[in-house]
Enzyme design. Structure first.
Site, mmCIF file in Angstrom:
data_model
loop_
_atom_site.group_PDB
_atom_site.id
_atom_site.type_symbol
_atom_site.label_atom_id
_atom_site.label_comp_id
_atom_site.label_asym_id
_atom_site.label_seq_id
_atom_site.Cartn_x
_atom_site.Cartn_y
_atom_site.Cartn_z
ATOM 1 N N ARG A 250 37.809 14.817 -14.680
ATOM 2 C CA ARG A 250 38.131 16.056 -13.946
ATOM 3 C C ARG A 250 38.049 17.326 -14.803
ATOM 4 N NH1 ARG A 250 41.746 18.060 -9.798
ATOM 5 N NH2 ARG A 250 43.205 19.607 -10.561
ATOM 6 N N ARG A 266 43.752 25.163 -13.835
ATOM 7 C CA ARG A 266 45.132 25.473 -14.212
ATOM 8 C C ARG A 266 45.149 26.466 -15.369
ATOM 9 N NH1 ARG A 266 44.942 23.052 -10.363
ATOM 10 N NH2 ARG A 266 46.069 21.197 -9.623
ATOM 11 N N GLU A 395 37.723 23.195 -0.121
ATOM 12 C CA GLU A 395 37.684 21.762 -0.445
ATOM 13 C C GLU A 395 36.703 21.127 0.529
ATOM 14 O OE1 GLU A 395 39.237 20.338 -2.922
ATOM 15 O OE2 GLU A 395 40.951 21.620 -3.390
HETATM 16 O O1 0X9 Z 1 44.218 21.160 -7.505
HETATM 17 C C1 0X9 Z 1 43.250 21.909 -7.501
HETATM 18 O O2 0X9 Z 1 42.862 22.525 -8.487
HETATM 19 C C2 0X9 Z 1 42.446 22.080 -6.197
HETATM 20 N N1 0X9 Z 1 42.292 20.800 -5.559
HETATM 21 S S1 0X9 Z 1 41.297 19.669 -6.227
HETATM 22 O O3 0X9 Z 1 41.457 18.431 -5.490
HETATM 23 N N2 0X9 Z 1 39.790 20.128 -6.043
HETATM 24 O O4 0X9 Z 1 41.599 19.535 -7.617
HETATM 25 C C3 0X9 Z 1 43.180 23.032 -5.277
HETATM 26 C C4 0X9 Z 1 43.371 24.406 -5.827
HETATM 27 C C5 0X9 Z 1 43.983 25.348 -4.840
HETATM 28 N N3 0X9 Z 1 44.309 26.624 -5.414
HETATM 29 C C6 0X9 Z 1 45.413 26.841 -6.170
HETATM 30 N N4 0X9 Z 1 46.349 25.953 -6.302
HETATM 31 N N5 0X9 Z 1 45.512 28.011 -6.740
HETATM 32 ZN ZN ZN Z 2 38.672 20.597 -7.646
#
Ligand code: 0X9
Ligand code: ZN
Length: 432
Positions: A250, A266, A395
């Site tokens: 990831r 993040r 998504e």
């Molecule tokens: O968790 C994430 O980074 C995103 N989902 S994923 O399954 N593609 O990893 C969602 C991100 C949504 N936006 C924020 N949380 N700011």
């Molecule tokens: Zn993602």
């Protein structure tokens, strides 16, 4: 500390003892002879998480590198469990009255089947069309790069290519700008491939690029009046690593002690390090050592706020998978922006356009509420720091049949869905 918390901690420590994380590179059960990680016998479960206590247990389990929360759909969580831990985690869930069903008892089978060889002769295609992308299979980074080169060479008055920085391993981060050069144009950013394993994302973003450029003359005014800045693969090291070694990788590939990788979604600088992100480098949602600690996110920040600081940034689309959601800020906490209704309206229009394009249903809402709170996402930064009006994380497919391992046959429908969303965004940005 009350008794319930103590019991809870006891449960978690038992899980950790049984499924103790091993350092990266451990050869134990993870590799097959041709040198790739094998997920033979690893499973995907749909787990019913209908109260806070169960959610805490699932979140704690996820800190172990053998368990991973892939996605959420209401009270159902898609939880991936490595083969080695299937028995123990199953027992733990049963002991706690957490129900689940097995979606796949062998995730490797999906991996083996998602990207079959195609009939077309790709070398012949390259001679004929100038690039190797087919949108019938998932391609390696080199093919995506040849495609971008081809566009810049073939349409020099419309397309320009810029390397905005380099990844940890030195791969170029390449932004294609599509623009008719009108000085009054507003600007939209699109990225794909922030997460390495979400292969449908770069495939969809390159599909969108191809449609916009090859059919430019036929596009409406709303599309012409925008400068499109598109980074199809924001995490090229991770993308290549997922193709060649670990299909379910990831993060990016920065080295942190025994573990590698920062979760680039993040690592952006708006409430960095908050809820839904981790300080521990071995975790899948490791936020990095500070905001924009990674060259990949730093390059995006620098391009948008320094190199192109004078652009009229109005829209930001980040393509991810999976779950079929159109998400918008805030992601860091269950809170609404003060223009929530505008974002919701445009999101609803995107979902409606997608429905018309392919029949697929996408749900619309704020990221923290629909999915989970997760701080340091690119969408929150684009909205909260840069001040772009319309910022979304889309998504893509599917809603849990194959998850990240979506068969390549779905690239075309997914591409059309992405394109439909982009056109709605173009109209919304033009109306500002
Ligand atoms: O968790 C994430 O980074 C995103 N989902 S994923 O399954 N593609 O990893 C969602 C991100 C949504 N936006 C924020 N949380 N700011
Ligand atoms: Zn993602």
């Amino acid at each position: 500390m009350n008794l319930q918390t103590l019991l809870h901690l006891a449960l978690i420590s038992v899980v950790f003892v049984v499924c103790e994380a091993f350092p990266e590179g451990d050869k134990e059960t993870n590799e097959v002879p041709h040198g790739r990680v094998s997920y033979s016998g690893s499973q995907l479960w749909r787990v019913c998480v209908d109260n806070e206590e169960k959610l805490n247990i699932i979140n704690e389990l996820e800190k172990d590198e053998h368990v991973s929360n892939w996605a959420r759909n209401g009270t159902f969580y898609d939880v991936f469990v490595k083969q080695k831990c299937v028995e123990q985690i199953s027992q733990k869930l049963r002991e706690n009255g957490i129900k689940y069903e097995v979606v796949s008892d062998n995730v490797q089978k999906w991996i083996d089947e998602e990207n079959p060889p195609i009939n077309e002769d790709i070398d012949e295609l390259q001679d004929r069309r100038g690039h190797r992308l087919t949108w019938q299979m998932y391609h390696r980074l080199a093919d995506i790069n040849t495609f971008l080169d081809y566009l810049a060479t073939s349409y020099p008055s419309l397309c320009s290519l810029k390397t905005i920085g380099s990844s940890v391993e030195g791969r170029p981060l390449r932004v294609l700008k599509i623009s008719n050069g009108n000085p009054g144009n507003k600007a939209v950013w699109i990225d794909g491939g922030i997460h390495a394993r979400e292969w449908i994302s770069p495939a969809t973003v390159t599909y969108i690029i191809n449609e916009l450029v090859e059919n430019w003359e036929k596009e409406p005014k709303a599309v012409h009046n925008i400068d499109w800045h598109i980074l199809p693969v924001a995490n090229p090291d991770g993308y290549e690593y997922a193709h060649t070694y670990d299909r379910l990788w990831r993060k990016n590939r920065s080295k942190k002690g025994n573990c590698a990788g920062t979760d680039l979604n993040r690592n952006f600088g708006h409430y960095w390090g908050g809820k839904g992100s981790s300080r521990y480098p071995c975790h899948e949602i490791y936020a990095g050592s500070g905001p924009f600690s990674e060259p990949e996110t730093k390059a995006i920040q620098n391009y948008i706020t320094v190199t192109e600081a004078r652009a009229l940034w109005k829209g930001y689309l980040s393509f991810h998978s999976y779950g079929q959601y159109i998400l918008f800020p805030w992601g860091y906490a269950e809170m609404y922006t003060n223009d929530h209704q505008d974002l919701k309206n445009v999101g609803d229009k995107m979902a409606a356009a997608i429905r018309t394009a392919s029949g697929a249903q996408y749900r619309v809402g704020t990221a923290a509420t629909m999915l989970y709170p997760a701080a340091g996402g690119s969408d929150d930064w684009a909205k909260g720091v840069v001040g772009m009006k319309y910022t979304y994380t889309i998504e893509l497919r599917d809603s849990g049949s194959y998850g990240f391992l979506l068969p390549a046959a779905y690239i075309n429908p997914s591409g059309n869905e992405g394109l439909a969303a982009v056109k709605v965004l173009a109209n919304a940005v033009n109306a500002l």
